[in-house]
Enzyme design. Structure first.
Site, short mmCIF file in Angstrom:
data_model
loop_
_atom_site.label_atom_id
_atom_site.label_comp_id
_atom_site.label_asym_id
_atom_site.label_seq_id
_atom_site.Cartn_x
_atom_site.Cartn_y
_atom_site.Cartn_z
N GLU A 1 8.44 -17.02 10.34
CA GLU A 1 9.58 -16.17 11.05
C GLU A 1 10.91 -16.07 9.98
OE1 GLU A 1 10.48 -18.00 14.51
OE2 GLU A 1 8.52 -17.50 15.72
N ARG B 1 5.50 8.13 3.13
CA ARG B 1 4.07 8.97 3.26
C ARG B 1 3.55 9.09 4.57
NH1 ARG B 1 0.18 7.37 -2.07
NH2 ARG B 1 0.13 5.64 -1.05
N HIS C 1 10.04 10.07 -0.12
CA HIS C 1 8.50 10.94 -0.29
C HIS C 1 9.08 12.41 0.05
CE1 HIS C 1 4.68 12.16 -0.89
NE2 HIS C 1 4.73 12.09 0.55
N LYS D 1 -3.48 19.40 -6.13
CA LYS D 1 -4.17 17.96 -5.87
C LYS D 1 -4.79 17.89 -4.44
CE LYS D 1 -1.74 14.10 -4.53
NZ LYS D 1 -0.87 13.05 -4.59
N ARG E 1 -6.57 15.04 -1.75
CA ARG E 1 -6.76 13.48 -1.68
C ARG E 1 -7.94 13.63 -0.62
NH1 ARG E 1 -4.08 9.16 -2.43
NH2 ARG E 1 -2.06 9.96 -3.27
N GLY F 1 -1.91 5.07 -9.42
CA GLY F 1 -2.03 5.90 -10.56
C GLY F 1 -3.10 7.08 -10.60
N GLY F 2 -3.86 7.20 -9.60
CA GLY F 2 -4.91 8.51 -9.51
C GLY F 2 -4.24 9.68 -9.87
C1 R5P Z 1 1.93 11.57 -2.81
O1 R5P Z 1 2.13 12.92 -2.32
C2 R5P Z 1 3.13 11.05 -3.75
O2 R5P Z 1 4.24 11.98 -4.19
C3 R5P Z 1 2.46 10.42 -4.86
O3 R5P Z 1 1.95 11.57 -5.79
C4 R5P Z 1 1.43 9.27 -4.66
O4 R5P Z 1 2.03 8.52 -3.77
C5 R5P Z 1 0.76 8.65 -5.87
O5 R5P Z 1 -0.06 7.84 -5.34
P1 R5P Z 1 -1.24 7.45 -6.33
O6 R5P Z 1 -0.69 6.95 -7.45
O7 R5P Z 1 -1.98 6.33 -5.59
O8 R5P Z 1 -2.02 8.67 -6.60
#
Ligand code: R5P
Length: 314
Positions: free
Chosen positions: A40, A97, A131, A193, A195, A226-227
């Site tokens: 806590e 996000r 975001h 992109k 996901r 970083g993906g």
């Molecule tokens: C997602 O839409 C955000 O703008 C970033 O691109 C994302 O959070 C980056 O995440 P990661 O580095 O895991 O690909």
């Protein structure tokens, strides 16, 4: 008008709070924030804050739920200590996000966090590059959203790159890329992109824009694994970019990001001190750290004195 400013911080990013106070030429307030052995959180202000204009600097960073709870409890304690006004200064707004219901039976956690902050008793919020801008609307109290991208653009302007291509890491950053390209006299490219469901895996499928033989700057709000960025770097290299730099505001940077980005394919990485680095630093790629402390400090001063925050960007 409220009485003098008082600035406090929890355990999220003391270095940033101290840098803000140095910029404002005032001391960081004294406040105990710690966890009992049952996890806590306990908070106690050690300075009198009755009627003061209180700013609580606390990015919501790892461990995210603990730092969020610290923020809530600090706001509650300030309210009960009769602070005149409480501004939650949140340089990194976690859960950003989760800002829409894009699959069945999922929450909108960014909205839930906004409700928490308001219910705890915050009068205002000051934040940085969320975001999505629409998250502002999740609050029914005044919110100022700052942006560090002019700082980032200025960093690159000083490098005098001839007509660089500013690359939006995904479609959501296209407008931002256009603004920065305008400042740098360059062009834009937009990565498409994809996901994979709710996993961390992101892939750059294709791109709109010409990058062959050009200096490229990939921009994003945050980098986690970083993906997203690594995939964009590969695509740019395969299309003949002559250099690839990467810039983002929030270095969330999980361990994996150091594996996928610390490579010779990347010429420079630029980010800010909106949050602390948890897993070390880049060893191979030249890195520039830009401080947002002056920007946040100036905005806090303007909020305190009733000045325009928007004027900071004109
Ligand atoms: C997602 O839409 C955000 O703008 C970033 O691109 C994302 O959070 C980056 O995440 P990661 O580095 O895991 O690909």
């Amino acid at each position: 008008m409220f009485q003098e400013m008082a600035v406090f911080t929890g355990n999220a990013h003391r270095d940033l709070a101290e840098a803000i106070c140095r910029h404002l030429e005032m001391p960081l307030g004294d406040c105990e924030v710690f966890e009992f052995s049952n996890e806590e959180v306990f908070v106690r202000y050690l300075d009198n804050i009755r009627e003061r204009d209180v700013f609580i600097v606390q990015p919501i960073v790892s461990p995210v739920n603990t730092r969020l709870m610290e923020l809530m409890i600090m706001i509650d304690a300030a309210k009960r200590a009769s602070a005149g006004r409480i501004t939650a200064v949140i340089p990194y707004y976690a859960y950003g996000r989760s800002d829409k219901k894009d699959q069945p039976r999922v929450p909108v956690t960014a909205r839930l966090v906004a409700n928490f902050i308001e219910s705890a008793g915050a009068d205002r919020v000051l934040t940085l590059d969320m975001h999505a801008g629409q998250i502002q609307g999740f609050f029914n109290i005044p919110l100022d959203e700052l942006t560090a991208f002019p700082l980032i653009a200025e960093h690159f302007r000083q490098k005098n790159l001839p007509a660089p291509v500013v690359v939006a890491a995904d479609v959501g950053r296209a407008k931002l890329a256009r603004e920065i390209a305008g400042r740098l006299g360059g062009d834009i490219a937009i990565v498409d992109k994809k996901r994979d469901g709710n996993t961390d895996h992101a892939e750059a499928l294709t791109m709109i824009g010409e990058v062959e033989g050009r200096d490229c700057l990939i921009i994003d709000d945050e980098v986690l694994t970083g993906g997203t960025v690594a995939s964009a770097v590969r695509l740019l290299r395969s299309r003949g970019a002559s250099s690839v730099r990467v810039a983002f505001v929030h270095p969330v940077l999980a361990e994996k990001a150091f594996t996928v980005l610390d490579t010779s394919d990347v010429d420079e990485i630029v980010y800010t001190d909106s949050m602390p680095l948890v897993h070390g630093t880049f060893k191979n790629v030249p890195t520039s750290l830009l401080s947002v402390a002056p920007l946040i400090g100036d905005a806090m001063h303007r909020i305190h004195t009733g000045g325009s925050v928007g004027a900071l960007f004109r």
